[in-house]
Design an enzyme around this catalytic site. Structure first.
Site, PDB file in Angstrom:
ATOM      1  CG  ASP A 241      -1.961   1.139   1.199  1.00 52.48           C
ATOM      2  OD1 ASP A 241      -1.755   2.365   0.820  1.00 52.48           O
ATOM      3  OD2 ASP A 241      -3.109   0.529   1.100  1.00 52.48           O
ATOM      4  CB  ILE A 242       1.357   4.217  -2.386  1.00 49.35           C
ATOM      5  CG1 ILE A 242       2.308   4.822  -2.938  1.00 49.35           C
ATOM      6  CG2 ILE A 242      -0.198   4.791  -2.430  1.00 49.35           C
ATOM      7  CD1 ILE A 242       3.302   4.136  -3.231  1.00 49.35           C
TER       8      ILE A 242
ATOM      9  CD  GLU B 219      -7.938   5.900  -1.439  1.00 50.20           C
ATOM     10  OE1 GLU B 219      -7.828   5.803  -0.170  1.00 50.20           O
ATOM     11  OE2 GLU B 219      -7.099   5.877  -2.124  1.00 50.20           O
TER      12      GLU B 219
ATOM     13  CG  HIS C  64      -8.176  -3.137  -2.095  1.00 45.12           C
ATOM     14  ND1 HIS C  64      -9.153  -2.659  -3.021  1.00 45.12           N
ATOM     15  CD2 HIS C  64      -8.224  -2.294  -0.939  1.00 45.12           C
ATOM     16  CE1 HIS C  64      -9.618  -1.411  -2.030  1.00 45.12           C
ATOM     17  NE2 HIS C  64      -9.039  -1.439  -1.167  1.00 45.12           N
TER      18      HIS C  64
ATOM     19  CG  HIS D 181      -6.255  -2.812   3.440  1.00 44.14           C
ATOM     20  ND1 HIS D 181      -5.785  -1.335   3.376  1.00 44.14           N
ATOM     21  CD2 HIS D 181      -7.588  -2.529   2.944  1.00 44.14           C
ATOM     22  CE1 HIS D 181      -6.518  -0.645   2.663  1.00 44.14           C
ATOM     23  NE2 HIS D 181      -7.759  -1.327   2.467  1.00 44.14           N
TER      24      HIS D 181
HETATM   25  P1  5GP Z   1      -9.668   1.662   0.556  1.00 49.13           P
HETATM   26  O1  5GP Z   1     -10.471   1.304  -1.093  1.00 49.13           O
HETATM   27  O2  5GP Z   1      -9.822   0.150   0.952  1.00 49.13           O
HETATM   28  O3  5GP Z   1     -10.598   2.207   1.374  1.00 49.13           O
HETATM   29  O4  5GP Z   1      -8.430   2.032   0.399  1.00 49.13           O
HETATM   30  C1  5GP Z   1      -7.487   1.991  -0.509  1.00 49.13           C
HETATM   31  C2  5GP Z   1      -6.121   1.898  -0.562  1.00 49.13           C
HETATM   32  O5  5GP Z   1      -5.177   1.635  -1.785  1.00 49.13           O
HETATM   33  C3  5GP Z   1      -5.742   2.827   0.510  1.00 49.13           C
HETATM   34  O6  5GP Z   1      -5.057   2.048   1.612  1.00 49.13           O
HETATM   35  C4  5GP Z   1      -4.524   3.592  -0.264  1.00 49.13           C
HETATM   36  O7  5GP Z   1      -3.565   4.038   0.340  1.00 49.13           O
HETATM   37  C5  5GP Z   1      -4.228   2.502  -1.423  1.00 49.13           C
HETATM   38  N1  5GP Z   1      -3.915   3.088  -2.686  1.00 49.13           N
HETATM   39  C6  5GP Z   1      -4.610   3.709  -3.379  1.00 49.13           C
HETATM   40  N2  5GP Z   1      -3.850   4.309  -4.435  1.00 49.13           N
HETATM   41  C7  5GP Z   1      -2.873   3.579  -4.704  1.00 49.13           C
HETATM   42  C8  5GP Z   1      -2.002   3.078  -5.710  1.00 49.13           C
HETATM   43  O8  5GP Z   1      -2.075   3.783  -6.589  1.00 49.13           O
HETATM   44  N3  5GP Z   1      -0.954   2.286  -5.200  1.00 49.13           N
HETATM   45  C9  5GP Z   1      -0.935   1.759  -4.042  1.00 49.13           C
HETATM   46  N4  5GP Z   1       0.291   0.984  -3.881  1.00 49.13           N
HETATM   47  N5  5GP Z   1      -1.803   1.982  -3.290  1.00 49.13           N
HETATM   48  C10 5GP Z   1      -2.788   2.701  -3.354  1.00 49.13           C
END
Ligand code: 5GP
Length: 131
Positions: free
Chosen positions: A29-30, A88, A93, A95
């Site tokens: 995760d970035i 987001e 996915h 975590h």
């Molecule tokens: P969620 O959709 O589970 O709420 O959050 C999405 C997760 O993806 C976040 O923890 C965010 O940091 C990660 N994320 C979003 N865009 C990118 C990206 O371009 N590259 C990576 N490696 N992680 C990402």
């Protein structure tokens, strides 16, 4: 249009890759909660994790287990916590977050800022510990 995570899996967008097979892809995760915070996706694009076909979903957990076992060897932690939010990025996915306490997997806490070198080193260490 392909999701950002599909673009990561295809290599169109760079990532700190941990592992892949024909169906799944894992990468750091970035914006990590802690060092070693990893995301596992199915390559097939589905927004909501509970819309994924049973076999693909079950396989995603088995793939995640392999990654979690490698993370455990690299990042000192009590265990690997798992979380699914998807608020987001609309590409399902999981975590994988090394945790010592509940606070370590709180998504409202500030994210870590790691250098490219730190990300690369963490990814490499996890990769070499995959079995
Ligand atoms: P969620 O959709 O589970 O709420 O959050 C999405 C997760 O993806 C976040 O923890 C965010 O940091 C990660 N994320 C979003 N865009 C990118 C990206 O371009 N590259 C990576 N490696 N992680 C990402």
């Amino acid at each position: 249009m392909a999701s950002i995570f599909s673009k990561i899996a295809s290599g169109e967008i760079p990532s700190y890759k941990i592992a892949e097979d024909e169906k799944y892809f894992a990468f750091l995760d970035i914006n990590p909660l802690v060092k070693g915070h990893t995301l596992v996706i199915p390559k097939e694009e589905t927004d909501y994790i509970f819309d994924i076909d049973d076999d693909l979903l079950a396989g995603m957990m088995i793939f995640s287990k392999k990654i979690a076992k490698a993370i455990e060897k690299v990042i000192p932690c009590n265990r690997i916590g798992i979380a699914v939010l998807g608020l987001e990025v609309p590409h399902a996915h999981i975590h994988l977050v090394p945790i010592n306490s509940e606070a370590d997997i709180s998504f409202s806490r500030p994210k870590l800022k790691l250098s490219e070198k730190e990300f690369e080193e963490i990814a490499k260490m996890i990769r070499v510990n995959l079995s």
